[in-house]
Design an enzyme around this catalytic site. Structure first.
Site, PDB file in Angstrom:
ATOM      1  N   ASP A  35      44.064  67.617  -5.161  1.00  0.00           N
ATOM      2  CA  ASP A  35      44.681  67.812  -6.480  1.00  0.00           C
ATOM      3  C   ASP A  35      43.573  67.816  -7.538  1.00  0.00           C
ATOM      4  O   ASP A  35      42.636  67.022  -7.496  1.00  0.00           O
ATOM      5  CB  ASP A  35      45.686  66.694  -6.762  1.00  0.00           C
ATOM      6  N   ILE A  36      43.692  68.711  -8.498  1.00  0.00           N
ATOM      7  CA  ILE A  36      42.666  68.869  -9.524  1.00  0.00           C
ATOM      8  C   ILE A  36      42.629  67.685 -10.495  1.00  0.00           C
ATOM      9  O   ILE A  36      41.607  67.442 -11.144  1.00  0.00           O
ATOM     10  CB  ILE A  36      42.892  70.204 -10.278  1.00  0.00           C
ATOM     11  N   ASN A  92      58.127  66.773  -6.068  1.00  0.00           N
ATOM     12  CA  ASN A  92      58.897  66.897  -7.295  1.00  0.00           C
ATOM     13  C   ASN A  92      59.723  68.171  -7.216  1.00  0.00           C
ATOM     14  O   ASN A  92      59.228  69.209  -6.796  1.00  0.00           O
ATOM     15  CB  ASN A  92      57.958  66.945  -8.504  1.00  0.00           C
ATOM     16  N   GLY A  98      60.118  66.764 -12.572  1.00  0.00           N
ATOM     17  CA  GLY A  98      58.729  66.859 -13.032  1.00  0.00           C
ATOM     18  C   GLY A  98      57.915  67.888 -12.281  1.00  0.00           C
ATOM     19  O   GLY A  98      56.682  67.844 -12.288  1.00  0.00           O
ATOM     20  N   GLN A  99      58.588  68.846 -11.624  1.00  0.00           N
ATOM     21  CA  GLN A  99      57.839  69.890 -10.906  1.00  0.00           C
ATOM     22  C   GLN A  99      57.245  70.870 -11.915  1.00  0.00           C
ATOM     23  O   GLN A  99      57.969  71.454 -12.718  1.00  0.00           O
ATOM     24  CB  GLN A  99      58.758  70.644  -9.937  1.00  0.00           C
ATOM     25  N   HIS A 105      55.475  71.893  -2.705  1.00  0.00           N
ATOM     26  CA  HIS A 105      54.291  71.147  -2.295  1.00  0.00           C
ATOM     27  C   HIS A 105      54.627  69.671  -2.154  1.00  0.00           C
ATOM     28  O   HIS A 105      55.528  69.163  -2.813  1.00  0.00           O
ATOM     29  CB  HIS A 105      53.148  71.327  -3.300  1.00  0.00           C
ATOM     30  N   HIS A 107      52.780  65.906  -2.394  1.00  0.00           N
ATOM     31  CA  HIS A 107      51.611  65.132  -2.807  1.00  0.00           C
ATOM     32  C   HIS A 107      51.413  64.017  -1.778  1.00  0.00           C
ATOM     33  O   HIS A 107      52.352  63.281  -1.471  1.00  0.00           O
ATOM     34  CB  HIS A 107      51.852  64.452  -4.156  1.00  0.00           C
TER      35      HIS A 107
HETATM   36  P1  AMP Z   1      53.972  69.021  -9.662  1.00  0.00           P
HETATM   37  O1  AMP Z   1      54.195  68.304 -10.958  1.00  0.00           O
HETATM   38  O2  AMP Z   1      54.612  68.293  -8.506  1.00  0.00           O
HETATM   39  O3  AMP Z   1      54.370  70.475  -9.727  1.00  0.00           O
HETATM   40  O4  AMP Z   1      52.432  68.901  -9.391  1.00  0.00           O
HETATM   41  C1  AMP Z   1      51.519  69.941  -9.547  1.00  0.00           C
HETATM   42  C2  AMP Z   1      50.165  69.376  -9.240  1.00  0.00           C
HETATM   43  O5  AMP Z   1      49.255  70.453  -9.134  1.00  0.00           O
HETATM   44  C3  AMP Z   1      49.609  68.415 -10.300  1.00  0.00           C
HETATM   45  O6  AMP Z   1      49.345  67.157  -9.694  1.00  0.00           O
HETATM   46  C4  AMP Z   1      48.334  69.119 -10.772  1.00  0.00           C
HETATM   47  O7  AMP Z   1      47.280  68.215 -11.057  1.00  0.00           O
HETATM   48  C5  AMP Z   1      48.011  70.016  -9.595  1.00  0.00           C
HETATM   49  N1  AMP Z   1      47.237  71.204  -9.915  1.00  0.00           N
HETATM   50  C6  AMP Z   1      47.414  72.080 -10.919  1.00  0.00           C
HETATM   51  N2  AMP Z   1      46.517  73.080 -10.870  1.00  0.00           N
HETATM   52  C7  AMP Z   1      45.747  72.841  -9.784  1.00  0.00           C
HETATM   53  C8  AMP Z   1      44.642  73.512  -9.187  1.00  0.00           C
HETATM   54  N3  AMP Z   1      44.141  74.651  -9.681  1.00  0.00           N
HETATM   55  N4  AMP Z   1      44.094  72.964  -8.074  1.00  0.00           N
HETATM   56  C9  AMP Z   1      44.573  71.822  -7.561  1.00  0.00           C
HETATM   57  N5  AMP Z   1      45.630  71.145  -8.065  1.00  0.00           N
HETATM   58  C10 AMP Z   1      46.203  71.640  -9.171  1.00  0.00           C
END
Ligand code: AMP
Length: 116
Positions: A35-36, A92, A98-99, A105, A107
């Site tokens: 995760d970024i 999520n 909170g998606q 995906h 986490h």
């Molecule tokens: P969600 O809120 O469950 O949709 O989570 C999306 C996740 O994607 C968040 O934890 C972000 O930090 C992560 N995210 C967004 N952009 C990137 C990216 N380019 N590379 C890796 N993770 C990312």
């Protein structure tokens, strides 16, 4: 009415190789990457390569082999990342959940005692 998959979402771009990621695992069905914006010492995102918007779509549209494989790979990744003291899986779903990224995906969080 069924929501149409957004081909421009960030994870679709990662899957097409248009955006880079720190890859943890890949096979023909699954990709996992860091995760970024990590919320724990280990924060890995695991995604199916096929296009499912959410958990609900994944379990209703994927076949049983794909679903089983996906969750077994999550367990393998946890095992490969020294998470024997425990970890947390989160998915999520939708606005209230909170998606942010509309590609299903999970986490995987660990590496410390997580607060509730
Ligand atoms: P969600 O809120 O469950 O949709 O989570 C999306 C996740 O994607 C968040 O934890 C972000 O930090 C992560 N995210 C967004 N952009 C990137 C990216 N380019 N590379 C890796 N993770 C990312």
């Amino acid at each position: 009415m069924k929501t149409i998959y957004d081909e421009q979402n960030i994870f679709a771009k990662i899957l097409r190789g248009e955006l880079s990621c720190k890859k943890i695992y890949e096979d023909d069905k699954v990709l996992a990457f860091e995760d970024i914006a990590p919320q724990a010492p280990i924060h890995i995102l695991i995604i199916p390569k096929n296009k499912y918007i959410s958990f609900e779509e994944f379990v209703s549209e994927a076949d049983n082999n794909e679903i089983t494989h996906f969750f077994k790979i999550i367990a393998k990744i946890a095992n490969d990342n020294n998470l024997e003291n425990g970890y947390r899986l989160i998915t999520n779903k939708g606005y209230n959940g909170g998606q942010i990224v509309p590609h299903f995906h999970v986490h995987l969080l660990g590496g410390k005692k997580l607060s509730l």
